[in-house]
Enzyme design. Sequence first.
Site, PDB file in Angstrom:
ATOM      1  N   GLY A 213      21.991   8.647  -1.092  1.00  0.00           N
ATOM      2  CA  GLY A 213      23.387   8.840  -1.513  1.00  0.00           C
ATOM      3  C   GLY A 213      24.110   7.552  -1.839  1.00  0.00           C
ATOM      4  O   GLY A 213      25.306   7.428  -1.629  1.00  0.00           O
TER       5      GLY A 213
ATOM      6  N   CYS B 149      52.184  -9.958  15.754  1.00  0.00           N
ATOM      7  CA  CYS B 149      52.605 -11.124  14.964  1.00  0.00           C
ATOM      8  C   CYS B 149      53.412 -10.749  13.718  1.00  0.00           C
ATOM      9  O   CYS B 149      53.766 -11.626  12.931  1.00  0.00           O
ATOM     10  CB  CYS B 149      51.368 -11.924  14.548  1.00  0.00           C
ATOM     11  SG  CYS B 149      50.383 -11.077  13.299  1.00  0.00           S
TER      12      CYS B 149
ATOM     13  N   GLN C  89      26.880   2.513   4.634  1.00  0.00           N
ATOM     14  CA  GLN C  89      27.991   1.886   3.905  1.00  0.00           C
ATOM     15  C   GLN C  89      29.253   2.733   4.077  1.00  0.00           C
ATOM     16  O   GLN C  89      30.323   2.344   3.634  1.00  0.00           O
ATOM     17  CB  GLN C  89      27.664   1.804   2.416  1.00  0.00           C
ATOM     18  CG  GLN C  89      26.468   0.945   2.099  1.00  0.00           C
ATOM     19  CD  GLN C  89      26.062   1.119   0.640  1.00  0.00           C
ATOM     20  OE1 GLN C  89      26.565   0.449  -0.235  1.00  0.00           O
ATOM     21  NE2 GLN C  89      25.148   2.029   0.382  1.00  0.00           N
ATOM     22  N   ASN C  90      29.079   3.911   4.693  1.00  0.00           N
ATOM     23  CA  ASN C  90      30.226   4.805   4.815  1.00  0.00           C
ATOM     24  C   ASN C  90      31.161   4.348   5.922  1.00  0.00           C
ATOM     25  O   ASN C  90      30.725   3.776   6.920  1.00  0.00           O
ATOM     26  CB  ASN C  90      29.748   6.237   5.073  1.00  0.00           C
ATOM     27  CG  ASN C  90      28.984   6.773   3.882  1.00  0.00           C
ATOM     28  OD1 ASN C  90      29.043   6.170   2.811  1.00  0.00           O
ATOM     29  ND2 ASN C  90      28.272   7.860   4.057  1.00  0.00           N
TER      30      ASN C  90
ATOM     31  N   TYR D 117      44.882   4.522   1.532  1.00  0.00           N
ATOM     32  CA  TYR D 117      44.045   4.685   2.723  1.00  0.00           C
ATOM     33  C   TYR D 117      44.522   5.835   3.595  1.00  0.00           C
ATOM     34  O   TYR D 117      43.719   6.533   4.204  1.00  0.00           O
ATOM     35  CB  TYR D 117      43.922   3.352   3.489  1.00  0.00           C
ATOM     36  CG  TYR D 117      42.821   2.507   2.882  1.00  0.00           C
ATOM     37  CD1 TYR D 117      41.487   2.761   3.180  1.00  0.00           C
ATOM     38  CD2 TYR D 117      43.107   1.525   1.949  1.00  0.00           C
ATOM     39  CE1 TYR D 117      40.470   2.032   2.581  1.00  0.00           C
ATOM     40  CE2 TYR D 117      42.102   0.791   1.341  1.00  0.00           C
ATOM     41  CZ  TYR D 117      40.779   1.050   1.664  1.00  0.00           C
ATOM     42  OH  TYR D 117      39.764   0.351   1.062  1.00  0.00           O
TER      43      TYR D 117
ATOM     44  N   CYS E 204      52.190  -5.652  12.278  1.00  0.00           N
ATOM     45  CA  CYS E 204      51.412  -5.876  13.494  1.00  0.00           C
ATOM     46  C   CYS E 204      52.389  -6.055  14.653  1.00  0.00           C
ATOM     47  O   CYS E 204      53.308  -6.874  14.558  1.00  0.00           O
ATOM     48  CB  CYS E 204      50.543  -7.124  13.317  1.00  0.00           C
ATOM     49  SG  CYS E 204      49.708  -7.596  14.835  1.00  0.00           S
TER      50      CYS E 204
ATOM     51  N   ASP F 192      33.446   6.563   7.223  1.00  0.00           N
ATOM     52  CA  ASP F 192      34.107   7.788   7.670  1.00  0.00           C
ATOM     53  C   ASP F 192      33.726   8.260   9.073  1.00  0.00           C
ATOM     54  O   ASP F 192      34.289   9.238   9.574  1.00  0.00           O
ATOM     55  CB  ASP F 192      33.837   8.917   6.648  1.00  0.00           C
ATOM     56  CG  ASP F 192      32.349   9.137   6.381  1.00  0.00           C
ATOM     57  OD1 ASP F 192      31.509   8.848   7.255  1.00  0.00           O
ATOM     58  OD2 ASP F 192      32.012   9.614   5.268  1.00  0.00           O
TER      59      ASP F 192
ATOM     60  N   HIS G 132      30.206  -1.425   6.442  1.00  0.00           N
ATOM     61  CA  HIS G 132      31.492  -1.668   5.785  1.00  0.00           C
ATOM     62  C   HIS G 132      32.699  -1.311   6.655  1.00  0.00           C
ATOM     63  O   HIS G 132      33.792  -1.113   6.130  1.00  0.00           O
ATOM     64  CB  HIS G 132      31.556  -0.881   4.465  1.00  0.00           C
ATOM     65  CG  HIS G 132      30.629  -1.430   3.415  1.00  0.00           C
ATOM     66  ND1 HIS G 132      30.312  -0.756   2.257  1.00  0.00           N
ATOM     67  CD2 HIS G 132      29.949  -2.599   3.354  1.00  0.00           C
ATOM     68  CE1 HIS G 132      29.471  -1.485   1.524  1.00  0.00           C
ATOM     69  NE2 HIS G 132      29.228  -2.596   2.178  1.00  0.00           N
TER      70      HIS G 132
ATOM     71  N   SER H  84      24.625   4.485  -4.942  1.00  0.00           N
ATOM     72  CA  SER H  84      24.357   4.138  -6.336  1.00  0.00           C
ATOM     73  C   SER H  84      23.601   2.809  -6.430  1.00  0.00           C
ATOM     74  O   SER H  84      23.241   2.380  -7.516  1.00  0.00           O
ATOM     75  CB  SER H  84      25.673   4.033  -7.114  1.00  0.00           C
ATOM     76  OG  SER H  84      26.470   3.012  -6.554  1.00  0.00           O
TER      77      SER H  84
HETATM   78  P1  NAD Z   1      28.832   5.225  -4.880  1.00  0.00           P
HETATM   79  O1  NAD Z   1      30.100   6.023  -5.066  1.00  0.00           O
HETATM   80  O2  NAD Z   1      28.640   4.003  -5.663  1.00  0.00           O
HETATM   81  O3  NAD Z   1      27.575   6.162  -5.166  1.00  0.00           O
HETATM   82  C1  NAD Z   1      27.436   7.424  -4.591  1.00  0.00           C
HETATM   83  C2  NAD Z   1      26.056   7.941  -4.930  1.00  0.00           C
HETATM   84  O4  NAD Z   1      25.889   9.171  -4.229  1.00  0.00           O
HETATM   85  C3  NAD Z   1      25.842   8.243  -6.420  1.00  0.00           C
HETATM   86  O5  NAD Z   1      24.647   7.617  -6.850  1.00  0.00           O
HETATM   87  C4  NAD Z   1      25.716   9.763  -6.468  1.00  0.00           C
HETATM   88  O6  NAD Z   1      24.796  10.200  -7.465  1.00  0.00           O
HETATM   89  C5  NAD Z   1      25.196  10.053  -5.084  1.00  0.00           C
HETATM   90  N1  NAD Z   1      25.460  11.408  -4.593  1.00  0.00           N
HETATM   91  C6  NAD Z   1      26.488  12.241  -4.916  1.00  0.00           C
HETATM   92  N2  NAD Z   1      26.362  13.391  -4.237  1.00  0.00           N
HETATM   93  C7  NAD Z   1      25.239  13.283  -3.462  1.00  0.00           C
HETATM   94  C8  NAD Z   1      24.593  14.151  -2.531  1.00  0.00           C
HETATM   95  N3  NAD Z   1      25.061  15.367  -2.251  1.00  0.00           N
HETATM   96  N4  NAD Z   1      23.450  13.695  -1.932  1.00  0.00           N
HETATM   97  C9  NAD Z   1      22.948  12.463  -2.200  1.00  0.00           C
HETATM   98  N5  NAD Z   1      23.526  11.620  -3.080  1.00  0.00           N
HETATM   99  C10 NAD Z   1      24.664  12.022  -3.691  1.00  0.00           C
HETATM  100  O7  NAD Z   1      28.776   4.951  -3.329  1.00  0.00           O
HETATM  101  P2  NAD Z   1      28.097   3.796  -2.500  1.00  0.00           P
HETATM  102  O8  NAD Z   1      26.769   3.441  -3.096  1.00  0.00           O
HETATM  103  O9  NAD Z   1      28.188   4.246  -1.095  1.00  0.00           O
HETATM  104  O10 NAD Z   1      29.030   2.482  -2.703  1.00  0.00           O
HETATM  105  C11 NAD Z   1      30.406   2.498  -2.865  1.00  0.00           C
HETATM  106  C12 NAD Z   1      31.256   1.995  -1.696  1.00  0.00           C
HETATM  107  O11 NAD Z   1      32.179   3.013  -1.429  1.00  0.00           O
HETATM  108  C13 NAD Z   1      30.614   1.706  -0.391  1.00  0.00           C
HETATM  109  O12 NAD Z   1      30.975   0.414  -0.059  1.00  0.00           O
HETATM  110  C14 NAD Z   1      31.304   2.644   0.634  1.00  0.00           C
HETATM  111  O13 NAD Z   1      31.726   1.898   1.755  1.00  0.00           O
HETATM  112  C15 NAD Z   1      32.524   3.133  -0.058  1.00  0.00           C
HETATM  113  N6  NAD Z   1      32.911   4.550   0.147  1.00  0.00           N
HETATM  114  C16 NAD Z   1      32.691   5.189   1.344  1.00  0.00           C
HETATM  115  C17 NAD Z   1      33.029   6.515   1.483  1.00  0.00           C
HETATM  116  C18 NAD Z   1      32.788   7.205   2.808  1.00  0.00           C
HETATM  117  O14 NAD Z   1      32.823   6.553   3.850  1.00  0.00           O
HETATM  118  N7  NAD Z   1      32.509   8.511   2.810  1.00  0.00           N
HETATM  119  C19 NAD Z   1      33.570   7.229   0.413  1.00  0.00           C
HETATM  120  C20 NAD Z   1      33.794   6.551  -0.795  1.00  0.00           C
HETATM  121  C21 NAD Z   1      33.441   5.215  -0.912  1.00  0.00           C
END
Ligand code: NAD
Length: 250
Positions: free
Chosen positions: A188, A151, A103-104, A69, A148, A106, A121, A190
Amino acid sequence: MSISFPAKLTERLAAAESVCVLTGSGVSAESGVPTFRDAQTGLWAKFEPEALATMEAFQRNPSMIWDWYEWRRKLVRQAKPNAAHYALANMESLFPRFSLITQNVDGLHQAAGSQKMIEFHGNIMRTICADEGCVIEDYDASQSPPPCPRCAAYLRPDVVWFGEAIDQGSLDKAIALADECDVFFAIGTSAQVQPAAGLAEVAMQAGACVVEINPQRTVLSKRANFALHGAAGEVLPLLIETLTPALSRN
Ligand code: NAD
């Protein structure tokens, strides 16, 4: 890049009262934050994210998971929002009702100016006590993981790991938004991680027009009303440019 958008899509969007967007890690790929399913380089390439982003992995090897992380936080600290994040922030003012579920973890949507959003998330930059779940801001960062200060349990990032439940309030709100929207975007993602992936299904069942933006085909592509194959940072600004004349007439 030139894309021509189907007239049926632009008509549906121009008439939409309510738009709901679900984003996944692909939206941040153009900012240099790797998606989970893209090959990662360097030290962490040999690990499956599913084997790292779990409570079991943290219990087995807390130091390794904390360090993973820390590596991801470093990437996120260096990252800047891209054209897709800015286009989504602009979309807030284009429709009578607009919501963004990400779901990001960041924080790049907020950095681009998005306000009406749900962080499904969590957020990687926030740290919580692994025992009590409270947010901890001051801790001894020289330790991996730090204890922590209240605790002495381990600290962990405030993200939802595989197998953990989404905050019930956020889940209920996201389902309600998907259920009431006229147009639902899956961008973006999957569409494999539940329950986020099920939101498109909720929208579909309720009769919304479902639009996917992704350079690759996904399990959703066949079922969506429109699958726009391209990078979010290219497709979204063009879509807004195409729509703006019709939206400003409304
Ligand atoms: P995933 O990795 O399963 O899928 C990513 C998708 O993005 C793929 O289908 C890919 O084809 C597509 N993609 C790649 N480049 C792209 C672009 N330029 N424009 C549009 N689409 C594009 O990711 P997910 O579905 O978000 O699920 C995975 C988990 O990973 C989530 O729970 C998320 O919280 C976590 N995660 C988050 C981050 C972040 O916050 N940036 C990074 C990695 C993983």
